[in-house]
Design an enzyme around this catalytic site. Sequence first.
Site, PDB file in Angstrom:
ATOM      1  N   GLN A 176       0.823  -1.211   0.000  1.00  0.00           N
ATOM      2  CA  GLN A 176       0.000   0.000   0.000  1.00  0.00           C
ATOM      3  C   GLN A 176       0.859   1.264   0.000  1.00  0.00           C
ATOM      4  O   GLN A 176       0.479   2.287  -0.593  1.00  0.00           O
ATOM      5  CB  GLN A 176      -0.976  -0.004   1.177  1.00  0.00           C
ATOM      6  CG  GLN A 176      -0.350  -0.085   2.549  1.00  0.00           C
ATOM      7  CD  GLN A 176      -0.147  -1.522   3.026  1.00  0.00           C
ATOM      8  OE1 GLN A 176       0.002  -2.438   2.219  1.00  0.00           O
ATOM      9  NE2 GLN A 176      -0.137  -1.713   4.328  1.00  0.00           N
ATOM     10  N   GLN A 244      25.154 -11.927   8.368  1.00  0.00           N
ATOM     11  CA  GLN A 244      24.238 -11.988   7.237  1.00  0.00           C
ATOM     12  C   GLN A 244      23.036 -12.869   7.558  1.00  0.00           C
ATOM     13  O   GLN A 244      21.896 -12.533   7.260  1.00  0.00           O
ATOM     14  CB  GLN A 244      24.964 -12.525   6.005  1.00  0.00           C
ATOM     15  CG  GLN A 244      24.375 -12.076   4.694  1.00  0.00           C
ATOM     16  CD  GLN A 244      24.477 -10.572   4.526  1.00  0.00           C
ATOM     17  OE1 GLN A 244      25.448  -9.956   4.926  1.00  0.00           O
ATOM     18  NE2 GLN A 244      23.462  -9.966   3.946  1.00  0.00           N
ATOM     19  N   HIS A 247      19.795 -11.533   9.402  1.00  0.00           N
ATOM     20  CA  HIS A 247      18.818 -10.642   8.767  1.00  0.00           C
ATOM     21  C   HIS A 247      17.425 -11.270   8.761  1.00  0.00           C
ATOM     22  O   HIS A 247      16.454 -10.659   9.188  1.00  0.00           O
ATOM     23  CB  HIS A 247      19.237 -10.307   7.335  1.00  0.00           C
ATOM     24  CG  HIS A 247      20.153  -9.137   7.242  1.00  0.00           C
ATOM     25  ND1 HIS A 247      19.766  -7.856   7.543  1.00  0.00           N
ATOM     26  CD2 HIS A 247      21.460  -9.046   6.877  1.00  0.00           C
ATOM     27  CE1 HIS A 247      20.766  -7.028   7.377  1.00  0.00           C
ATOM     28  NE2 HIS A 247      21.818  -7.726   6.972  1.00  0.00           N
ATOM     29  N   GLU A 312      25.163 -10.387  -3.531  1.00  0.00           N
ATOM     30  CA  GLU A 312      24.967  -9.020  -3.048  1.00  0.00           C
ATOM     31  C   GLU A 312      26.257  -8.484  -2.420  1.00  0.00           C
ATOM     32  O   GLU A 312      26.707  -7.383  -2.726  1.00  0.00           O
ATOM     33  CB  GLU A 312      23.834  -9.015  -2.023  1.00  0.00           C
ATOM     34  CG  GLU A 312      23.547  -7.655  -1.416  1.00  0.00           C
ATOM     35  CD  GLU A 312      22.505  -7.727  -0.321  1.00  0.00           C
ATOM     36  OE1 GLU A 312      22.008  -6.661   0.075  1.00  0.00           O
ATOM     37  OE2 GLU A 312      22.198  -8.840   0.157  1.00  0.00           O
ATOM     38  N   HIS A 313      26.825  -9.263  -1.513  1.00  0.00           N
ATOM     39  CA  HIS A 313      28.094  -8.910  -0.871  1.00  0.00           C
ATOM     40  C   HIS A 313      29.113 -10.009  -1.152  1.00  0.00           C
ATOM     41  O   HIS A 313      28.804 -11.187  -0.979  1.00  0.00           O
ATOM     42  CB  HIS A 313      27.928  -8.787   0.643  1.00  0.00           C
ATOM     43  CG  HIS A 313      26.766  -7.937   1.078  1.00  0.00           C
ATOM     44  ND1 HIS A 313      25.556  -8.468   1.493  1.00  0.00           N
ATOM     45  CD2 HIS A 313      26.640  -6.596   1.161  1.00  0.00           C
ATOM     46  CE1 HIS A 313      24.740  -7.487   1.817  1.00  0.00           C
ATOM     47  NE2 HIS A 313      25.364  -6.342   1.621  1.00  0.00           N
ATOM     48  N   ASP A 346      27.510  -1.811   5.715  1.00  0.00           N
ATOM     49  CA  ASP A 346      26.101  -1.632   6.071  1.00  0.00           C
ATOM     50  C   ASP A 346      25.838  -0.285   6.719  1.00  0.00           C
ATOM     51  O   ASP A 346      24.728   0.242   6.616  1.00  0.00           O
ATOM     52  CB  ASP A 346      25.663  -2.736   7.038  1.00  0.00           C
ATOM     53  CG  ASP A 346      25.143  -3.970   6.329  1.00  0.00           C
ATOM     54  OD1 ASP A 346      24.929  -3.906   5.102  1.00  0.00           O
ATOM     55  OD2 ASP A 346      24.961  -5.000   7.001  1.00  0.00           O
ATOM     56  N   GLU A 400      13.942   2.701 -44.328  1.00  0.00           N
ATOM     57  CA  GLU A 400      12.840   2.448 -43.402  1.00  0.00           C
ATOM     58  C   GLU A 400      11.509   2.993 -43.913  1.00  0.00           C
ATOM     59  O   GLU A 400      10.504   2.971 -43.196  1.00  0.00           O
ATOM     60  CB  GLU A 400      13.172   3.049 -42.029  1.00  0.00           C
ATOM     61  CG  GLU A 400      14.371   2.363 -41.370  1.00  0.00           C
ATOM     62  CD  GLU A 400      14.699   2.923 -39.995  1.00  0.00           C
ATOM     63  OE1 GLU A 400      14.113   3.959 -39.602  1.00  0.00           O
ATOM     64  OE2 GLU A 400      15.525   2.309 -39.298  1.00  0.00           O
ATOM     65  N   HIS A 405      11.013  11.772 -42.537  1.00  0.00           N
ATOM     66  CA  HIS A 405      12.324  11.797 -41.902  1.00  0.00           C
ATOM     67  C   HIS A 405      13.395  12.174 -42.936  1.00  0.00           C
ATOM     68  O   HIS A 405      14.270  13.009 -42.671  1.00  0.00           O
ATOM     69  CB  HIS A 405      12.658  10.417 -41.309  1.00  0.00           C
ATOM     70  CG  HIS A 405      12.017  10.147 -39.985  1.00  0.00           C
ATOM     71  ND1 HIS A 405      10.646   9.995 -39.843  1.00  0.00           N
ATOM     72  CD2 HIS A 405      12.558  10.002 -38.742  1.00  0.00           C
ATOM     73  CE1 HIS A 405      10.378   9.749 -38.570  1.00  0.00           C
ATOM     74  NE2 HIS A 405      11.515   9.752 -37.880  1.00  0.00           N
TER      75      HIS A 405
END
Length: 417
Positions: A176, A244, A247, A312-313, A346, A400, A405
Site C-alpha cells: 500500500q 548476514q 537478517h 549481493e556482498h 552496512d 525504413e 524523416h
Amino acid sequence: MMYTTQTFKEAYKTKNTIDFSKTQTVMQIIQTVQEKGDQALFDYAKQFDGADITELEIPQSVIKEAYDTLDADLRAALEESRDNITVYQESIKWQQSPAGELYQKIHPLNKVGIYVPGGKASYPSTVLMTAVLANVAGVKETIVVTPPQKTAINQATLAACYICGVTHVYQVGGAQAVAALTYGTETIPRVDKIVGPGNQYVALAKKLVYGDVGIDSIAGPSEIVVVVDETANNEWVAIDLLAQAEHDELARTFLVCDNEEKLAAIEAELLVQKAKQSRITVIEESLKNNHFPILTNGKEENIEVVNLIAGEHVSIQTKDAEDYVDAIQTAGAIFIGEYSPEAIGDYVAGPSHVLPTGGNARFANGLSVNDFLRPNSVLNLKKETFQKMAPAGMLIATEESLQAHHDSLAVRMGDGQ
C-alpha cells in the site's frame, strides 16, 4: 553438507526474488489505494500492522524531538555515517559534460520515495543509505514511508530522517505504501522514483508499478559470499557469516575455500559463535536451509563460483585478496581484506548498502547518487556537422520508408534530394 565446485554448480539455483503467488493480493491492494486513497491506507494499517492511526504524516516536531532526545553517542554515529556517505557519493557523482555540439545535461529527480522497513527490526541505516544519496544528487523532495507501529515509529529511524533533512515521513508500509507513492493520495504525493528494500509484498508491488514510477531494484533476501584461505581468521569469518544470517530466515551465506581442513574449521567455529547470538532462532533457520560451504580446487574455481553466484556482498579474506578485484565481474559490492567486513559497509563506509540480490548483480548495480540523476542528451549541431551527417541519415530513412524523416534532413541540405 559440504559442496565441491561441481556439485554446487549442479545443485545451485538462484531463488526467485519475487513470490508470484502473492500477485493477486498485491494487485488488489494497489487498486484499492488508487480508488480509496488515504482511507485505504488507514484500513490497511489496522489490518496488516495492528495500528489504529489517525494521521499518516509524522509531524516535523516529533521528528525533531526524536533527534534531540536520542542517545548522544548514537546521534553522533548516525551523523558520522551521513558525513562518510556524503563524501563518497560526491566523489562518484556524475559531472556535467562541457557544452558543445553533442553533450549531456544532468538533472536531479524532483521527488523520491524511500521505503524504510520496520517489521522485524528498525533500520535507520536505510534512511542514511538512501536519503543522503538523494541529497547529494540535489533531489528537491525526499519522502520516507515506513510501516506504522502499535506504539510509535522507532526513534533512531526518525532521528535519521531529521539528520538527512527528509521532507516528509509517513507511517504507511507494505504494498500500500508503494501504491501511494506511485499514484498519490490526498496526503501522500506522487513521486518520480521509489527506492529502498522491503518484504515480498513491497518487492512485488515495486515490480508491478514499474513504468508508472521508477524503482531502484527488486530486493530479495540478503546474501554474502565469503572467500577464504588458510590465513583467514576463523572467528571473524564465522561472525561475518552470522551477521548476514541474522537478517532473516531466507538470508543466504556462501563460504568458499580451497582447503578442506580450513573450511571444516570455520564451519565448526560457526556453531560456536552461533550460540552467542541473540537472534539465534532466525540464524539457525537461515543456516539450515540457505548456507553453502563450497570446497574448490584453487583460486580459479573460487572466482568461477563467485561470478556464478553474483552475490549481493562478496568478502575476500585471503592473503592475495586484492588480486580478486578485477576478476570478480558480478557482485553488488566487494569487501577486500579482513578489515573490510560487510558490516562496515552496512553502516558507515560510504557506498550504499542497497545492493542487487538474487543473482541480479549480473546486470544491476548498487544504489548510488547517480540513480537520483537524470541525464538527457543535447544536440546543437553546426551547419557543417549536420551536412556531414545528414546523407547517411537520409539513406537510412529511405530504407525504413519514412519519407518525412528523409525530407526533414534533405530540406536542410539545400538541394531538395
